[in-house]
Design a protein around this motif. Structure first.
Motif, PDB file in Angstrom:
ATOM      1  N   SER A  45     -18.649  23.950  17.698  1.00 34.13           N
ATOM      2  CA  SER A  45     -19.550  24.519  18.690  1.00 34.13           C
ATOM      3  C   SER A  45     -20.959  23.980  18.493  1.00 34.13           C
ATOM      4  O   SER A  45     -21.263  23.331  17.489  1.00 34.13           O
ATOM      5  CB  SER A  45     -19.564  26.049  18.586  1.00 34.13           C
ATOM      6  OG  SER A  45     -20.012  26.453  17.306  1.00 34.13           O
ATOM      7  N   GLY A  46     -21.820  24.256  19.472  1.00 34.36           N
ATOM      8  CA  GLY A  46     -23.210  23.835  19.387  1.00 34.36           C
ATOM      9  C   GLY A  46     -23.480  22.577  20.186  1.00 34.36           C
ATOM     10  O   GLY A  46     -22.557  21.837  20.542  1.00 34.36           O
ATOM     11  N   PRO A  47     -24.757  22.322  20.490  1.00 35.23           N
ATOM     12  CA  PRO A  47     -25.106  21.188  21.351  1.00 35.23           C
ATOM     13  C   PRO A  47     -24.723  19.836  20.772  1.00 35.23           C
ATOM     14  O   PRO A  47     -24.424  18.904  21.525  1.00 35.23           O
ATOM     15  CB  PRO A  47     -26.630  21.316  21.503  1.00 35.23           C
ATOM     16  CG  PRO A  47     -27.074  22.180  20.372  1.00 35.23           C
ATOM     17  CD  PRO A  47     -25.943  23.109  20.100  1.00 35.23           C
ATOM     18  N   LEU A  48     -24.705  19.705  19.454  1.00 33.56           N
ATOM     19  CA  LEU A  48     -24.358  18.419  18.853  1.00 33.56           C
ATOM     20  C   LEU A  48     -22.871  18.100  18.987  1.00 33.56           C
ATOM     21  O   LEU A  48     -22.452  16.964  18.788  1.00 33.56           O
ATOM     22  CB  LEU A  48     -24.762  18.386  17.377  1.00 33.56           C
ATOM     23  CG  LEU A  48     -26.268  18.481  17.101  1.00 33.56           C
ATOM     24  CD1 LEU A  48     -26.556  18.395  15.605  1.00 33.56           C
ATOM     25  CD2 LEU A  48     -27.009  17.365  17.832  1.00 33.56           C
TER      26      LEU A  48
END
Length: 287
Positions: A45-48
């Motif tokens: 998960s997360g933008p990266l």
């Protein structure tokens, strides 16, 4: 929504019935609201972890009600189109039952299987093959996110797990019967195991195939490759030169060796053509 700051309001939560009921309880006008759920994601998960093609070709559920404005539905459809996803219109509660079956319950089962590995002997874990990797892949997801998801859809998931639990109990009894010295009990045990395996076969064939179409039967051509740059590109190029379309591919990495087995799934009629072409180009095939 009370202040009317937008023409339409859309959420992308993993459950749909609960948010809608909460908005109704607040006495809000739901004509400008539509629930949605893009059915795509990763175990990270997360933008990266984001990718530009994350939603491409994937279902994106929309759950309009009779009160939903046509303009709001069209705005949602436009968003889905921009993300190159495939819109699917469903009732909110039907959606929640569906995702409990195809996403939420399987995630918990995957986690329970993976949990057996936590304290297993290292010698046993080193024997892990593609099967256990497939079953446990989604268990790598963020527990905090899944607590939120499951807290919003506990009933349908619990009902499904109760059914799985009943199957597990029967399967355990069947396996115990297979240990018996009584031939009749062993026959009963074998029958019980065969029943669950056959029901598994019947359910698995209902999983949609390529591009969401009915599943097709492919033949596997297995190729041994070294773990070096360019090997996969060479195989695909050689398959293309033979005029064979690769329908799907899997890679099983060898334990303790810098090598792997690439399983190329192709149309059964194309399998002999591909096998011959790859052998002529020096590839080592396995049965």
């Amino acid at each position: 929504m009370r202040r009317g700051v937008a023409r339409g309001y859309l959420d992308v939560a993993s459950v749909k019935g609960g948010p809608r009921r909460e908005l109704e309880a607040l006495g809000l006008d739901l004509s400008a609201y539509i629930g949605s759920h893009p059915m795509s994601g990763r175990e990270k998960s997360g933008p990266l972890a984001a990718t530009g093609d994350l939603f491409e070709g994937r279902p994106w559920v929309l759950t309009p009600t009779r009160d939903t404005d046509t303009e709001v539905l069209n705005l949602a459809l436009e968003l889905v189109s921009h993300c190159r996803a495939v819109p699917v219109v469903m009732d909110a509660d039907a959606h929640d039952r569906a995702v409990a079956l195809v996403s939420h319950m399987p995630h918990l089962v995957s986690s329970m299987v993976a949990a057996r590995l936590e304290n297993a002997e290292e010698a046993a874990v080193r024997l892990c093959g593609q099967g256990i990797r497939d079953v446990t892949r989604i268990a790598a997801s963020d527990p905090r996110m899944w607590i939120d998801i499951l807290s919003a859809n506990p009933g349908p998931v619990a009902d499904l797990l109760a059914d799985v639990s009943a199957d597990l109990d029967e399967t355990v009894q069947a396996l115990r019967a297979l240990q018996s010295s009584d031939e009749a009990k062993r026959r009963v045990g074998a029958s019980g195991i065969e029943d669950v395996l056959r029901r598994g076969n019947a359910g698995q064939v209902r999983v949609p195939g390529k591009h969401g179409a009915a599943p097709l039967t492919y033949e596997t051509v297995a190729v041994l490759i070294d773990d070096q740059p360019g090997q996969l590109a060479r195989i695909f190029a050689d398959a293309g030169a033979a005029g064979v379309n690769i329908e799907d591919v899997r890679i099983e990495h060898a334990t303790g060796q810098q090598a792997g087995l690439v399983q190329l799934m192709v149309d059964p009629k194309a399998a002999p053509v591909l096998s011959t072409a790859l052998r002529e180009r020096g590839w080592a095939l396995r049965q």
